[in-house]
Scaffold this active site. Sequence first.
Site, PDB file in Angstrom:
ATOM      1  N   ASP A   6      -3.248  -8.543   4.639  1.00  0.00           N
ATOM      2  CA  ASP A   6      -3.576  -7.443   3.732  1.00  0.00           C
ATOM      3  C   ASP A   6      -2.959  -7.503   2.343  1.00  0.00           C
ATOM      4  O   ASP A   6      -3.026  -6.518   1.602  1.00  0.00           O
ATOM      5  CB  ASP A   6      -3.175  -6.114   4.392  1.00  0.00           C
ATOM      6  CG  ASP A   6      -4.113  -5.770   5.537  1.00  0.00           C
ATOM      7  OD1 ASP A   6      -5.337  -5.874   5.342  1.00  0.00           O
ATOM      8  OD2 ASP A   6      -3.635  -5.403   6.624  1.00  0.00           O
ATOM      9  N   ASP A  45     -12.623  -6.194   7.354  1.00  0.00           N
ATOM     10  CA  ASP A  45     -11.795  -5.664   6.263  1.00  0.00           C
ATOM     11  C   ASP A  45     -11.257  -6.766   5.335  1.00  0.00           C
ATOM     12  O   ASP A  45     -10.963  -6.535   4.169  1.00  0.00           O
ATOM     13  CB  ASP A  45     -10.572  -4.901   6.801  1.00  0.00           C
ATOM     14  CG  ASP A  45     -10.771  -4.194   8.126  1.00  0.00           C
ATOM     15  OD1 ASP A  45     -11.681  -4.585   8.876  1.00  0.00           O
ATOM     16  OD2 ASP A  45     -10.016  -3.270   8.420  1.00  0.00           O
TER      17      ASP A  45
HETATM   18  N1  GLY Z   1      -7.766  -2.365   7.234  1.00  0.00           N
HETATM   19  C1  GLY Z   1      -7.445  -1.416   8.228  1.00  0.00           C
HETATM   20  C2  GLY Z   1      -8.357  -0.247   8.296  1.00  0.00           C
HETATM   21  O1  GLY Z   1      -9.365  -0.166   7.650  1.00  0.00           O
HETATM   22  O2  GLY Z   1      -8.029   0.635   9.044  1.00  0.00           O
END
Ligand code: GLY
Length: 412
Positions: free
Chosen positions: A110, A179
């Site tokens: 992330d 994501d």
């Molecule tokens: N990237 C984690 C979420 O969208 O919860």
Amino acid sequence: MIKKYLLTTLILALTLGMTPQKTDFIDETFKKAEKQYELLIKESNQTNKFPRTEKEGKLIVTNEWDWTGGFFPGSLWLIYHQTGSEKIKNDAIKWTEALEKAKDLDQHHDIGFVMFCSYGNAIKYLDNPQKVTEYRDIILHSSNTALKRFDEKVGLIKSWNEKKAWDNKTIWKYPVIIDNMMNLEMLSYATKETGNSRYIDVANSHAHKTMENHFREDFSTYHVVDYDDKGKAIHKQTNQGFSDQSTWARGQAWAIYGFTMMYKETNNPAYLKTAQEAAKFYIYHPNLPKDKIPYWDFNANEKGYQSDVDFSARKLTYIPRDASAAAITASALIDLSSFSEGKDKKMFLNFAKETLKTLSSPTYFADPGTNSGFLLKHSVGSLPHNSEVDGPLVYADYYFLEGLTRLKELKK
Ligand code: GLY
């Protein structure tokens, strides 16, 4: 079912393509946001940690190693950009710089969210050449960190380390979640800044394999795809959605946003087509409520979708909405509209405007002084984990403010 789907599609296409939308609510919403964030800043200053959500009226914060740290400074930059408040600017600098250590965040994928929503907005909006140079170097360092999770043979950036699926038997060795597309914008920036194509090559490889493996025929998405060490997709499942075959609303939103962004960065028409089709799946879905704020999963509780999670233990008497998915989608659709033609162009833009208007209304926008200082109510973090169900989320606020900014600055 098919008939209902076609009828919904037709009615929506007609209304969205034709309804002119007013945008004079934007300045008003930013004024309210500035005021409300004074409370969030005050509360966060007391903990010196990054606000993420609230529980039972209490602010929940995180350290810089969480995936959500960049959204608070990012929102402050967006508010500063609209209001010109020196106080907000100083807070934005403080909370951006508080994230510096995260330039070495390599335990999950992330880092793009964390460093580009914070430092990336800072370099856009801060008029201070010395700091901008410093921030640029921090982003480039972060981009090198991101590359550490890319395996050439697999061709993707690994999202998480080894993890067990909800079925309690599948072990994901190389899980990639939808994501992850959101981390690629920082890599594109790194190539533009350095002239080194390695960053964008990795981003393209990741996006290509995601197009191949994360989408079903109808352009709905799997949340998690797990790969073997040669890059073959071996499991397609979910971690935050209702079931492996369902469509988790925020996952679909990440797909729409991620492929729109990759088209913007590369002009590759395959990315545009993927974004457009993923957006149409979302917009025309028969389970999308009239106010356009999706349920947390498009197929939550629907017959035919078998879940590995026992949701009955949650004792929910309703299906929660996810305002974060709505905000991400709205922000993406404004860009997607500007890359699209004809009826689609209008339809994407009107859908985004209507969503942002709904999110600005009292049903979703918190009353002053409530919601622990967050702007939006009614998001879902992860229902399978029984975590952050029907509350505020810092990233819902961020994409909402980004969407309003894009709408305001859209070239007429
Ligand atoms: N990237 C984690 C979420 O969208 O919860």
